[in-house]
Design an enzyme around this catalytic site. Sequence first.
Site, PDB file in Angstrom:
ATOM      1  N   PRO A   1      -4.509   0.285 -15.089  1.00 24.34           N
ATOM      2  CA  PRO A   1      -5.629  -0.592 -15.434  1.00 24.34           C
ATOM      3  C   PRO A   1      -5.335  -2.071 -15.183  1.00 24.34           C
ATOM      4  O   PRO A   1      -6.233  -2.833 -14.810  1.00 24.34           O
ATOM      5  CB  PRO A   1      -5.841  -0.302 -16.925  1.00 24.34           C
TER       6      PRO A   1
ATOM      7  N   TRP B   1      -7.321   5.458 -11.150  1.00 23.27           N
ATOM      8  CA  TRP B   1      -7.718   5.640  -9.751  1.00 23.27           C
ATOM      9  C   TRP B   1      -6.896   6.734  -9.049  1.00 23.27           C
ATOM     10  O   TRP B   1      -6.624   6.632  -7.858  1.00 23.27           O
ATOM     11  CB  TRP B   1      -7.605   4.331  -8.951  1.00 23.27           C
TER      12      TRP B   1
ATOM     13  N   SER C   1       9.344  -5.435  -9.439  1.00 25.58           N
ATOM     14  CA  SER C   1       8.841  -4.318  -8.635  1.00 25.58           C
ATOM     15  C   SER C   1       9.959  -3.490  -8.034  1.00 25.58           C
ATOM     16  O   SER C   1       9.740  -2.370  -7.579  1.00 25.58           O
ATOM     17  CB  SER C   1       7.938  -4.850  -7.512  1.00 25.58           C
TER      18      SER C   1
ATOM     19  N   THR D   1       7.153  -5.256  13.076  1.00 22.66           N
ATOM     20  CA  THR D   1       7.564  -6.661  13.059  1.00 22.66           C
ATOM     21  C   THR D   1       6.396  -7.613  12.844  1.00 22.66           C
ATOM     22  O   THR D   1       6.589  -8.762  12.480  1.00 22.66           O
ATOM     23  CB  THR D   1       8.270  -7.026  14.374  1.00 22.66           C
TER      24      THR D   1
ATOM     25  N   GLU E   1      -5.415   1.844  -1.422  1.00 24.60           N
ATOM     26  CA  GLU E   1      -4.139   1.732  -0.701  1.00 24.60           C
ATOM     27  C   GLU E   1      -3.925   0.335  -0.113  1.00 24.60           C
ATOM     28  O   GLU E   1      -3.446   0.169   1.003  1.00 24.60           O
ATOM     29  CB  GLU E   1      -4.026   2.812   0.364  1.00 24.60           C
TER      30      GLU E   1
END
Length: 410
Positions: free
Chosen positions: A132, A162, A184, A339, A390
Amino acid sequence: MAEFTFELNDDQKQVRDWLHGFAADVIRPAAAEWDEREETPWPVIQEAAKVGVYSLDFYAQQYFDPTGLSIPMVMEELFWGDAGIGLSIVGTGLAAVGVLANGTDEQIGTWIPQMYGDADDVKVAAFCSSEPDAGSDVAAMRTRAVYDEAKDEWVLNGTKTWATNGGIANVHVVVAVVDPAAGSKGHASFIVPPGTPGLSQGQKFKKHGIRASHTAEVVLEDVRVPGHCLLGGKEKLDERLARAREAKANGTGGERVKNAAMATFEASRPAVGAMAVGTARAAYEVALDYAMTRSQFGRPIIDNQGIAFQLVDMRTRIDAARLLVWRASWMAATGKPFTAAEGSMSKLYASETAKEVTAQAVQILGGNGFTREYPVERMHRDSAIYTIFEGTSEIQRLVIARTLSGMPIR
């Protein structure tokens, strides 16, 4: 190494024609019904499993094609049939890619077959990353995984959102935080086996488009999974976290440490671009046929430059999008680095193309395009998702800009 070519080989052409027939004969006739019902089209998935379209063997063959073109070709044809049903058929693939990108050979061999089941007992799988408060901002993820060393189990708590097939899946792949201090880089992916206590479906979303695809929240309350359900294994995780901590302490190199969720998205973005190409192509074909047969003021409307030039631009954008998708897919299959963020380029351009082309198709059909009597209305609704899931178009531009400049653009 496979050379890049715009020409499909005979085997690929045969598969393409077979899929096109399945999309035309099975998916399209069911599309409007399942869009209205907003339910998983199990009969269509079962038919796909029966003929071999929905199976581990089929997708493995396409995935390991050395040219890289088979997967985008499959996606384009299925989504030419219908985006909602297409996503119901291929949605399991995102979870499978998550295991392929992060798992050991043993984990791949154990869990991916359970994601599909077989023609007599069809299963689906779910990849659970977004939350969320953590969509594009994966660093804001709150779902935690804590290791219980005494029992060699991981305990997962949090809420995912989702999630395609969330809550109805046989196997869930869940991305969770194992080291909050690492940001992360402190994420890992876990398999939640079927029937695991504590996992439940939360809200099922009623959506603007792709309504035949099940999208829901997944709630994790003290979900315990065995240690071997950590994708890649604990030794590999500990090594990765140690590198992340060292990089953070030194102030260099942290960006090189792999993130579990991003590894999955990197591998799947060109495929999403191919989905968008399929939807755009479908809408263009309807608009072209309509313009050729619809008469106003005594002549077909395509006889007007305003209509004809629109169709020219639609077809040009579709072909350009396909070429970007094929380039990125070929590069990924042959080990060439992105790249210039070519994967994100393909997803960005194809997604925006689908939105624009389907909108133009509605306009060409006029009032008819605004009704559910014609499929472009549904295609236009479906196309909106491509610039969102995505990685939004804004995130794709950010990825591309950072790659091109080498700067930490915000």
